[in-house]
Write an enzyme that holds these catalytic residues in place. Structure first.
Site, PDB file in Angstrom:
ATOM      1  CD  GLU A 144      27.635  -4.518  25.109  1.00 37.66           C
ATOM      2  OE1 GLU A 144      26.857  -3.987  24.342  1.00 37.66           O
ATOM      3  OE2 GLU A 144      27.608  -5.733  25.392  1.00 37.66           O
ATOM      4  CG  ASN A 187      17.119 -14.129  29.266  1.00 34.58           C
ATOM      5  OD1 ASN A 187      17.076 -15.279  28.883  1.00 34.58           O
ATOM      6  ND2 ASN A 187      18.045 -13.309  28.887  1.00 34.58           N
ATOM      7  CB  CYS A 233      17.988  -8.652  29.124  1.00 37.23           C
ATOM      8  SG  CYS A 233      18.361 -10.356  29.449  1.00 37.23           S
ATOM      9  CG  HIS A 234      23.489  -6.067  28.906  1.00 34.54           C
ATOM     10  ND1 HIS A 234      23.685  -7.417  28.710  1.00 34.54           N
ATOM     11  CD2 HIS A 234      24.347  -5.421  28.092  1.00 34.54           C
ATOM     12  CE1 HIS A 234      24.659  -7.549  27.820  1.00 34.54           C
ATOM     13  NE2 HIS A 234      25.080  -6.375  27.425  1.00 34.54           N
ATOM     14  CE1 TYR A 271      12.958  -4.100  28.424  1.00 31.56           C
ATOM     15  CE2 TYR A 271      13.311  -1.770  28.857  1.00 31.56           C
ATOM     16  CZ  TYR A 271      13.604  -3.077  29.119  1.00 31.56           C
ATOM     17  OH  TYR A 271      14.538  -3.389  30.059  1.00 31.56           O
TER      18      TYR A 271
END
Length: 104
Positions: free
Chosen positions: A81, A46, A54-55, A23
């Site tokens: 991911e 969002n 946003c993750h 952030y």
DNA sequence: AGTAAGGCGGGCA
DNA sequence: GTGCCCGCCTTAC
């Protein structure tokens, strides 16, 4: 729409798969290193779920932080991911961190 | 239109 | 490692 929200969305969309951002970095990229919380707000508000990842945003300390859908979900997505998460934290955050300059 | 509260953080003590 | 305070944005009253 809200400029801030737009800006945050664009930055988030720039984050490549397998990488992370904080952030703080996003706030810096926006020109306000103290707006980290505001960035988190933009993510939470969002309006484009699935379009804005946003993750892929975590705390500057490497903590996962929060998530509108639940931290567990966020962790699961990040793990999917290829990001290694240890006890809700990212030990190698510095290796996969996407800096404000990269977001530029 | 103005004011008040909330929120996914960051930094410092 | 924990707790407190601060500052920024958005939304609701």
């Amino acid at each position: 729409m809200s400029s801030f929200n737009e800006r945050v969305q664009q930055l988030l969309k720039k984050i490549p798969h397998g990488k992370l951002t904080t952030y703080k970095q996003l706030a810096i990229a926006l020109g306000n290193p103290k707006a980290a919380r505001a960035v988190g707000n933009a993510c939470r508000r969002n309006p484009y779920p699935g379009k804005v990842p946003c993750h892929r945003v975590v705390k500057s300390s490497g903590e996962i932080g929060g998530y509108a859908k639940g931290r567990a979900k966020k962790i699961a997505l990040l793990r999917s991911e290829g990001i290694i998460i240890k006890k809700g934290k990212v030990p190698n955050l510095n290796e996969i961190l996407f800096t404000a300059k990269q977001l530029r």
